[in-house]
Design an enzyme around this catalytic site. Sequence first.
Site, PDB file in Angstrom:
ATOM      1  N   SER A  69      -7.327  -6.372   6.517  1.00  0.00           N
ATOM      2  CA  SER A  69      -7.458  -6.897   5.162  1.00  0.00           C
ATOM      3  C   SER A  69      -7.522  -5.747   4.176  1.00  0.00           C
ATOM      4  O   SER A  69      -8.003  -4.654   4.502  1.00  0.00           O
ATOM      5  CB  SER A  69      -8.724  -7.761   5.053  1.00  0.00           C
ATOM      6  OG  SER A  69      -8.788  -8.407   3.795  1.00  0.00           O
ATOM      7  N   ASP A  70      -7.011  -5.994   2.980  1.00  0.00           N
ATOM      8  CA  ASP A  70      -7.056  -4.978   1.926  1.00  0.00           C
ATOM      9  C   ASP A  70      -7.107  -5.681   0.579  1.00  0.00           C
ATOM     10  O   ASP A  70      -6.639  -6.814   0.436  1.00  0.00           O
ATOM     11  CB  ASP A  70      -5.840  -4.056   1.990  1.00  0.00           C
ATOM     12  CG  ASP A  70      -5.982  -2.873   1.044  1.00  0.00           C
ATOM     13  OD1 ASP A  70      -6.798  -1.978   1.337  1.00  0.00           O
ATOM     14  OD2 ASP A  70      -5.307  -2.858   0.005  1.00  0.00           O
ATOM     15  N   GLN A  71      -7.655  -4.980  -0.396  1.00  0.00           N
ATOM     16  CA  GLN A  71      -7.825  -5.573  -1.721  1.00  0.00           C
ATOM     17  C   GLN A  71      -7.343  -4.623  -2.800  1.00  0.00           C
ATOM     18  O   GLN A  71      -7.618  -3.426  -2.758  1.00  0.00           O
ATOM     19  CB  GLN A  71      -9.305  -5.908  -1.944  1.00  0.00           C
ATOM     20  CG  GLN A  71      -9.583  -6.748  -3.178  1.00  0.00           C
ATOM     21  CD  GLN A  71     -11.042  -7.158  -3.220  1.00  0.00           C
ATOM     22  OE1 GLN A  71     -11.880  -6.344  -3.563  1.00  0.00           O
ATOM     23  NE2 GLN A  71     -11.328  -8.393  -2.870  1.00  0.00           N
ATOM     24  N   GLY A 112      -5.131  -9.041   0.480  1.00  0.00           N
ATOM     25  CA  GLY A 112      -4.132  -9.221   1.520  1.00  0.00           C
ATOM     26  C   GLY A 112      -4.782  -9.380   2.882  1.00  0.00           C
ATOM     27  O   GLY A 112      -5.826  -8.789   3.158  1.00  0.00           O
TER      28      GLY A 112
END
Length: 201
Positions: A69-71, A112
């Site tokens: 996950s990424d932001q 994401g």
Amino acid sequence: MQPPILLASTSPSRRELLSRLRLPFEAVAPDYAEEEVPGLEPGALAVHHAMGKARSVARRFPDRLVIGSDQVAEVVGGAGGRGRLLGKPGTEEAAVAQLQAMAGRQVVFHTGLAVVRGGREEMALEVVRVTLRPLALEEIRAYVAVEQPLGAAGSFHIEGLGIALMEAVEGRDFTALVGLPLMALVSLLDRFGVRVLLAER
């Protein structure tokens, strides 16, 4: 026996979020450098980084199911209709500057999500819009001193005292704002045959 799920993150917030699903998992640090990718919109960039993290761990553990996950945070109202992207501040001074730029404005958080096992890859994107209250400099400095949000894009932890900075939050899934969109994750896990509510515990 090893848990079948790996979380490609060492973030305490993401570990806590994933633990809410009550699935056995291990957290593994991804071997991935988050770099700018010219031409990618913020949402696409968040998914790109999430997939990069998941793939880096999946290469080491090809038989395991890996979650990444990424932001990416974007201040609305940039030149040409594009928002200004916010990275992790790293220092108190940078965090104060970020929050000053955000005060009284809307910030869009693109989170994401990627799930990888073997050669199969699934991805999703969650968007949450946050409006910050107008904030005095002394309020911003006090918040940064207490919570030290130096590793958070946007310089706040909404799951903590950062909620006091907020005027409004709009989005489907609050957990996306914290860093791991659980509603989307449940759907992706189901595609891999992991039915969260029926899983053995």
